[in-house]
Scaffold this motif. Structure first.
Motif, PDB file in Angstrom:
ATOM      1  N   ARG A  21     -25.087 -36.070 -11.435  1.00  0.00           N
ATOM      2  CA  ARG A  21     -26.502 -36.247 -11.786  1.00  0.00           C
ATOM      3  C   ARG A  21     -26.919 -35.278 -12.888  1.00  0.00           C
ATOM      4  O   ARG A  21     -27.612 -35.648 -13.832  1.00  0.00           O
ATOM      5  CB  ARG A  21     -27.371 -36.040 -10.542  1.00  0.00           C
ATOM      6  CG  ARG A  21     -28.828 -36.402 -10.742  1.00  0.00           C
ATOM      7  CD  ARG A  21     -29.561 -36.434  -9.418  1.00  0.00           C
ATOM      8  NE  ARG A  21     -29.659 -35.118  -8.829  1.00  0.00           N
ATOM      9  CZ  ARG A  21     -30.631 -34.236  -9.130  1.00  0.00           C
ATOM     10  NH1 ARG A  21     -31.550 -34.553 -10.021  1.00  0.00           N
ATOM     11  NH2 ARG A  21     -30.683 -33.072  -8.547  1.00  0.00           N
ATOM     12  N   LYS A  22     -26.505 -34.031 -12.766  1.00  0.00           N
ATOM     13  CA  LYS A  22     -26.851 -33.039 -13.777  1.00  0.00           C
ATOM     14  C   LYS A  22     -26.069 -33.272 -15.071  1.00  0.00           C
ATOM     15  O   LYS A  22     -26.592 -33.098 -16.176  1.00  0.00           O
ATOM     16  CB  LYS A  22     -26.581 -31.633 -13.229  1.00  0.00           C
ATOM     17  CG  LYS A  22     -27.509 -31.233 -12.085  1.00  0.00           C
ATOM     18  CD  LYS A  22     -27.058 -29.942 -11.458  1.00  0.00           C
ATOM     19  CE  LYS A  22     -28.084 -29.394 -10.473  1.00  0.00           C
ATOM     20  NZ  LYS A  22     -28.430 -30.309  -9.399  1.00  0.00           N
ATOM     21  N   ARG A  62     -30.237 -26.567  -6.785  1.00  0.00           N
ATOM     22  CA  ARG A  62     -31.045 -26.892  -7.956  1.00  0.00           C
ATOM     23  C   ARG A  62     -31.119 -25.676  -8.876  1.00  0.00           C
ATOM     24  O   ARG A  62     -31.101 -24.541  -8.409  1.00  0.00           O
ATOM     25  CB  ARG A  62     -32.455 -27.316  -7.539  1.00  0.00           C
ATOM     26  CG  ARG A  62     -32.489 -28.644  -6.803  1.00  0.00           C
ATOM     27  CD  ARG A  62     -33.890 -29.184  -6.735  1.00  0.00           C
ATOM     28  NE  ARG A  62     -33.946 -30.493  -6.115  1.00  0.00           N
ATOM     29  CZ  ARG A  62     -34.933 -31.363  -6.308  1.00  0.00           C
ATOM     30  NH1 ARG A  62     -35.927 -31.061  -7.114  1.00  0.00           N
ATOM     31  NH2 ARG A  62     -34.920 -32.526  -5.713  1.00  0.00           N
ATOM     32  N   TRP A 114     -31.478 -27.643 -19.271  1.00  0.00           N
ATOM     33  CA  TRP A 114     -32.107 -28.689 -18.454  1.00  0.00           C
ATOM     34  C   TRP A 114     -32.208 -28.145 -17.043  1.00  0.00           C
ATOM     35  O   TRP A 114     -31.328 -27.424 -16.566  1.00  0.00           O
ATOM     36  CB  TRP A 114     -31.250 -29.962 -18.461  1.00  0.00           C
ATOM     37  CG  TRP A 114     -31.741 -31.011 -17.509  1.00  0.00           C
ATOM     38  CD1 TRP A 114     -32.754 -31.902 -17.715  1.00  0.00           C
ATOM     39  CD2 TRP A 114     -31.249 -31.273 -16.188  1.00  0.00           C
ATOM     40  NE1 TRP A 114     -32.911 -32.708 -16.618  1.00  0.00           N
ATOM     41  CE2 TRP A 114     -32.000 -32.339 -15.658  1.00  0.00           C
ATOM     42  CE3 TRP A 114     -30.241 -30.705 -15.399  1.00  0.00           C
ATOM     43  CZ2 TRP A 114     -31.783 -32.851 -14.383  1.00  0.00           C
ATOM     44  CZ3 TRP A 114     -30.026 -31.212 -14.128  1.00  0.00           C
ATOM     45  CH2 TRP A 114     -30.785 -32.280 -13.631  1.00  0.00           C
ATOM     46  N   SER A 115     -33.313 -28.450 -16.372  1.00  0.00           N
ATOM     47  CA  SER A 115     -33.523 -27.910 -15.037  1.00  0.00           C
ATOM     48  C   SER A 115     -34.092 -28.963 -14.096  1.00  0.00           C
ATOM     49  O   SER A 115     -34.919 -29.784 -14.488  1.00  0.00           O
ATOM     50  CB  SER A 115     -34.486 -26.724 -15.096  1.00  0.00           C
ATOM     51  OG  SER A 115     -34.789 -26.262 -13.794  1.00  0.00           O
ATOM     52  N   ASP A 116     -33.599 -28.922 -12.844  1.00  0.00           N
ATOM     53  CA  ASP A 116     -34.227 -29.716 -11.788  1.00  0.00           C
ATOM     54  C   ASP A 116     -34.819 -28.796 -10.725  1.00  0.00           C
ATOM     55  O   ASP A 116     -35.067 -29.202  -9.596  1.00  0.00           O
ATOM     56  CB  ASP A 116     -33.233 -30.702 -11.163  1.00  0.00           C
ATOM     57  CG  ASP A 116     -32.048 -30.016 -10.496  1.00  0.00           C
ATOM     58  OD1 ASP A 116     -31.919 -28.777 -10.610  1.00  0.00           O
ATOM     59  OD2 ASP A 116     -31.233 -30.723  -9.862  1.00  0.00           O
TER      60      ASP A 116
END
Length: 273
Positions: A21-22, A62, A114-116
């Motif tokens: 996903r990442k 995360r 990029w961060s979730d």
């Protein structure tokens, strides 16, 4: 080089599903250095770090994917890998300013991240951003190979403490302080982010950062983070309230040392006395 983010994330402990996903966002980005920087969970011990206390901590699944490549000039660009938007805020500026102050002019770099990790959710997204940008610039500039670095930042625990001083603006040993981001925080977040172990909770004491051990998270157990709807902001009145706790600790320690003719460095040391 072009990093295979899925392989990289699986190698450092993320599940294949999380890794894929990442990776879908970051794959294809050229990088000379790449990092996965997680958020953190305080299992026990909140606001104990600046008092020299103890905490039980772990990292989350995360966090931030971040990569960096050198430029031919001195400009440092930080871009959101998903939206392409330029990122410049108090936290990124504090990192660049402090590293420049301590080690001189930094080489130019193109950084993508990029961060979730949810913002203002109590999972330390701000400290994770500080760590992410700092370790990227440290590696691109090979700061850890310099004599002044090796004489001051001797191991991974002292690195965690230095990164907390970058955010807080404090002096670290011979490395002068800077403005920081305005929070009077300690080293707990940065320690959890950089020193956590897969499948375990780490036990640390602070001021200075010292490992006290770790405990295994029983198989099949997970942490569930519930959202209250109250944002963990650190601006305006919220910043004053946050810093008020650290100020009270500082004042209590001062009163203790004055009344007892002592020089204890932390409230924890005063309690031990």
């Amino acid at each position: 080089m072009t990093l295979n983010w899925a392989e990289h994330l699986i190698a450092i402990g993320l599940s294949p599903d999380e890794a894929q996903r990442k990776a879908a966002v970051m794959n294809g980005a050229d990088s000379a250095t790449a990092w996965w920087i997680p958020g953190r969970i305080e299992f026990l011990g909140k606001h104990t770090d600046y008092a020299g206390g103890r905490s039980l901590l772990c990292a989350t699944e995360r966090g931030f994917c971040i990569s960096g490549t050198p430029r031919g000039d001195s400009e440092i660009t930080i871009v959101d890998a998903q939206s392409g938007a330029r990122i410049s805020n108090t936290y990124t500026d504090a990192v660049i300013s402090r590293l420049t102050r301590n080690f001189g002019q930094l080489a130019g770099a193109d950084i993508k991240l990029w961060s979730d990790l949810p913002i203002a959710a109590g999972l330390s997204s701000s400290s994770a951003l500080v760590v992410a940008v700092a370790v990227t610039l440290i590696q691109l500039n090979k700061l850890d190979e310099r004599t002044e670095w090796q004489e001051t930042i001797s191991d991974a625990d002292s690195l965690a403490e230095f990164l907390s001083c970058v955010e807080g603006g404090y002096r670290f040993r011979s490395l002068e302080g800077d403005q920081g981001v305005g929070t009077m925080s300690g080293s707990e977040d940065h320690t959890a982010i950089t020193r956590s172990e897969a499948g375990r909770l780490i036990r640390y004491s602070f001021a200075p950062v010292q490992k006290a051990g770790s405990v295994c998270l029983p198989p099949g157990h997970v942490f569930v983070v519930a959202v209250s709807g109250v944002a963990a902001e650190k601006t305006g009145g919220a910043l004053a309230l946050y810093n008020g706790l650290a100020t009270q600790v500082k004042d209590a320690l001062k009163l203790w040392n004055e009344s007892m003719s002592r020089d204890d460095p932390t409230l924890s040391a005063a309690l031990d006395a």
